[in-house]
Design a protein around this motif. Structure first.
Motif, PDB file in Angstrom:
ATOM      1  N   TYR A 180       2.546   6.037   7.343  1.00 35.47           N
ATOM      2  CA  TYR A 180       3.528   5.114   6.774  1.00 35.47           C
ATOM      3  C   TYR A 180       3.422   5.205   5.257  1.00 35.47           C
ATOM      4  O   TYR A 180       2.329   5.235   4.705  1.00 35.47           O
ATOM      5  CB  TYR A 180       3.244   3.676   7.217  1.00 35.47           C
ATOM      6  N   THR A 181       4.563   5.282   4.586  1.00 29.83           N
ATOM      7  CA  THR A 181       4.541   5.404   3.131  1.00 29.83           C
ATOM      8  C   THR A 181       5.759   4.747   2.520  1.00 29.83           C
ATOM      9  O   THR A 181       6.826   4.687   3.133  1.00 29.83           O
ATOM     10  CB  THR A 181       4.484   6.892   2.693  1.00 29.83           C
ATOM     11  N   THR A 182       5.569   4.234   1.301  1.00 31.38           N
ATOM     12  CA  THR A 182       6.686   3.713   0.514  1.00 31.38           C
ATOM     13  C   THR A 182       7.072   4.697  -0.585  1.00 31.38           C
ATOM     14  O   THR A 182       7.937   4.391  -1.393  1.00 31.38           O
ATOM     15  CB  THR A 182       6.282   2.367  -0.124  1.00 31.38           C
TER      16      THR A 182
ATOM     17  N   ILE B  35       0.863  -1.187   0.000  1.00 28.48           N
ATOM     18  CA  ILE B  35       0.000   0.000   0.000  1.00 28.48           C
ATOM     19  C   ILE B  35       0.899   1.236   0.000  1.00 28.48           C
ATOM     20  O   ILE B  35       1.815   1.350   0.808  1.00 28.48           O
ATOM     21  CB  ILE B  35      -0.930  -0.011   1.222  1.00 28.48           C
ATOM     22  N   ASP B  36       0.620   2.178  -0.908  1.00 26.24           N
ATOM     23  CA  ASP B  36       1.537   3.290  -1.104  1.00 26.24           C
ATOM     24  C   ASP B  36       1.577   4.254   0.077  1.00 26.24           C
ATOM     25  O   ASP B  36       2.644   4.740   0.462  1.00 26.24           O
ATOM     26  CB  ASP B  36       1.137   4.060  -2.372  1.00 26.24           C
TER      27      ASP B  36
ATOM     28  N   PRO C 191       7.972   8.917  -1.880  1.00 20.42           N
ATOM     29  CA  PRO C 191       8.667  10.116  -1.372  1.00 20.42           C
ATOM     30  C   PRO C 191       7.694  11.207  -0.930  1.00 20.42           C
ATOM     31  O   PRO C 191       7.633  12.281  -1.517  1.00 20.42           O
ATOM     32  CB  PRO C 191       9.505  10.555  -2.582  1.00 20.42           C
ATOM     33  N   ILE C 192       6.904  10.907   0.108  1.00 17.39           N
ATOM     34  CA  ILE C 192       5.968  11.880   0.677  1.00 17.39           C
ATOM     35  C   ILE C 192       6.499  12.305   2.046  1.00 17.39           C
ATOM     36  O   ILE C 192       6.838  11.464   2.867  1.00 17.39           O
ATOM     37  CB  ILE C 192       4.557  11.281   0.839  1.00 17.39           C
ATOM     38  N   GLU C 193       6.545  13.604   2.287  1.00 18.59           N
ATOM     39  CA  GLU C 193       6.966  14.082   3.597  1.00 18.59           C
ATOM     40  C   GLU C 193       5.923  13.678   4.648  1.00 18.59           C
ATOM     41  O   GLU C 193       4.727  13.790   4.427  1.00 18.59           O
ATOM     42  CB  GLU C 193       7.114  15.602   3.578  1.00 18.59           C
ATOM     43  N   SER C 194       6.404  13.198   5.792  1.00 11.57           N
ATOM     44  CA  SER C 194       5.489  12.744   6.833  1.00 11.57           C
ATOM     45  C   SER C 194       4.612  13.903   7.317  1.00 11.57           C
ATOM     46  O   SER C 194       5.084  15.021   7.541  1.00 11.57           O
ATOM     47  CB  SER C 194       6.271  12.164   8.019  1.00 11.57           C
ATOM     48  N   LEU C 195       3.299  13.604   7.489  1.00 16.47           N
ATOM     49  CA  LEU C 195       2.355  14.601   8.005  1.00 16.47           C
ATOM     50  C   LEU C 195       2.110  14.421   9.496  1.00 16.47           C
ATOM     51  O   LEU C 195       1.229  15.067  10.062  1.00 16.47           O
ATOM     52  CB  LEU C 195       1.019  14.479   7.259  1.00 16.47           C
TER      53      LEU C 195
END
Length: 434
Positions: free
Chosen positions: A85-87, A66-67, A89-93
């Protein structure tokens, strides 16, 4: 002769098609069972709600590819990101407050395919590396009838309906998380009540030494304590689990909740005159019970499976959380059991699927194998075709058998198929026999 050959070819095609369907179901069920077991192992000892959430987001996100996923606390059209949680390149919110569409975050699960920018989750990037949001799934966590937050899952890279196919396993993981969070909450309430009672008893002991006229204050305090104990018992009776308090030496039942009475078909008085060996099938005698007690003293918390026996001799499969405690020089064992009948049925279906698959695969004349980058399973026909034994093939790279001139074709089609592209179901390539 020709007609017989054509008939045999059609039978083989039909057999391969059936095996393919069985293999797909088996693979998906096995993967889901592995995910559920991994989630349960990681959250069974968690002592905070956020640790439970973190584990299910990371494990589900990684194993199910899951992206982006997050845990949100929603209030007045805003959402605070407690963990994500992300795989990608998204900055953590995490820790931020974001504006949300309040209609999206109800107490009902919501799956949506993103067709326009307006329908997207607007506080996340609309595109990452040129890839737009495709779909999302919002699942509230309802604890004791109250929403305590929402889990958000967003799909960028997979096909539009990818998250739709994951809804069942995500919901099951969330049920496990809710069960664990409820237990954490229950034990926190027990701990807080015990701490408060200990303080009150100490204070009242001091008051009793001062003068007889304070007796009325003591009686009033006892009434309040009784009310709190009754509240505690009411809470235990509301839970959907079997709860037993057991005397370790003889296995005598000291206390049970109403759910246990109802499900086991005994009255409270009947159960309080019984021992644990009378209701648990896996403990046939007192010697077996003493072995469990010894193991619990060495490891004060254990999770095992058991079979509770009803009054009518019907067996209920359960998962039992056992804890050994000492209070004021006395020993107790607390057992919290959950009915796992449905889980056992799922496991039986998976086992039967595995047996059917093996029965077909081991007798067919066609080569059948399961592989990722390496061989995980080969049938006897594959051994005959390649000239290698099963032991020589297992754990070896799948592509080492393929003729060098055909490897790029097989690799490119395999990658495209896993990405969801429409590829031919049948094609020819060469292998190199031993």
């Amino acid at each position: 002769m020709k007609e017989n050959t054509e008939r045999e070819i059609e039978l083989i095609k039909k057999e391969l098609s059936e095996l393919k369907m069985v293999n797909e179901v088996l693979g998906r069920d096995s993967e889901d069972l592995y995910l559920l077991n991994l989630v349960f192992q990681n959250i069974s000892t968690a002592e905070r709600d956020i640790d439970v959430i973190r584990a299910i987001l990371e494990i589900t996100g990684e194993l199910k590819h899951i992206d982006y996923s997050a845990y949100l606390l929603v209030y007045e059209g805003k959402a605070e990101v407690l963990y994500d949680y992300t795989t990608l390149p998204i900055e953590s919110l995490k820790g931020r407050e974001v504006m949300v569409s309040e209609s999206l975050f109800t107490n009902t699960s919501l799956y949506a395919v993103v067709k326009t920018g307006k329908e997207a989750i607007d506080f996340l990037p609309q595109k990452i590396d040129g890839i737009s949001q495709k779909s999302y799934y919002i699942r509230p966590l309802i604890i004791k009838g109250t929403s305590c937050g929402h889990l958000l899952f967003v799909n960028y890279k997979k096909p539009f309906n990818y998250l739709r196919g994951l809804r069942t396993i995500i919901d099951r993981v969330c049920e496990i998380a809710i069960y664990r969070i409820e237990n954490i909450s229950l034990f926190e309430e027990i701990r807080d009540i015990n701490i408060e009672l200990e303080k009150e008893v100490k204070e009242k002991t001091k008051l009793l030494t001062r003068a007889n006229f304070e007796l009325s204050l003591e009686l009033e305090e006892k009434r309040r304590v009784t009310e709190k104990l009754q509240l505690f018992r009411d809470l235990l009776n509301e839970t959907a689990d079997f709860i037993f308090v057991i005397e370790p030496e003889e296995g005598r039942l000291i206390d049970v909740n109403q759910h246990a009475c109802k499900q086991l078909q005994y009255s409270l008085d009947e159960l309080l005159n019984m021992e644990i060996i009378d209701v648990e099938n896996t403990i046939p005698d007192i010697q077996t019970w003493k072995k469990h007690v010894k193991a619990l003293k060495e490891n004060p918390h254990m999770v095992i499976e058991g079979n509770h026996r009803r009054k009518d001799s019907y067996i209920i499969p359960v998962e039992i959380n056992l804890r050994y405690v000492e209070r004021k020089g006395r020993e107790y064992i607390i057992a919290v059991s959950r009915d796992i009948t449905q889980r056992k049925k799922v496991e039986e279906i998976i086992r039967e699927n595995e047996e059917r698959f093996r029965a077909l695969a081991e007798t067919t004349s066609s080569g059948i194998f399961i592989a990722t980058d390496i061989f995980l399973y080969v049938n006897p026909a594959t051994e005959r075709i390649t000239g290698y034994t099963k032991e020589e093939l297992l754990d070896k790279p799948f592509y080492f058998l393929i003729h060098p001139e055909d490897r790029e074709l097989v690799k490119s089609r395999g990658v495209a198929r896993m990405a969801g592209d429409d590829m031919p179901e049948h094609y020819t390539f060469r292998i190199i026999r031993k």
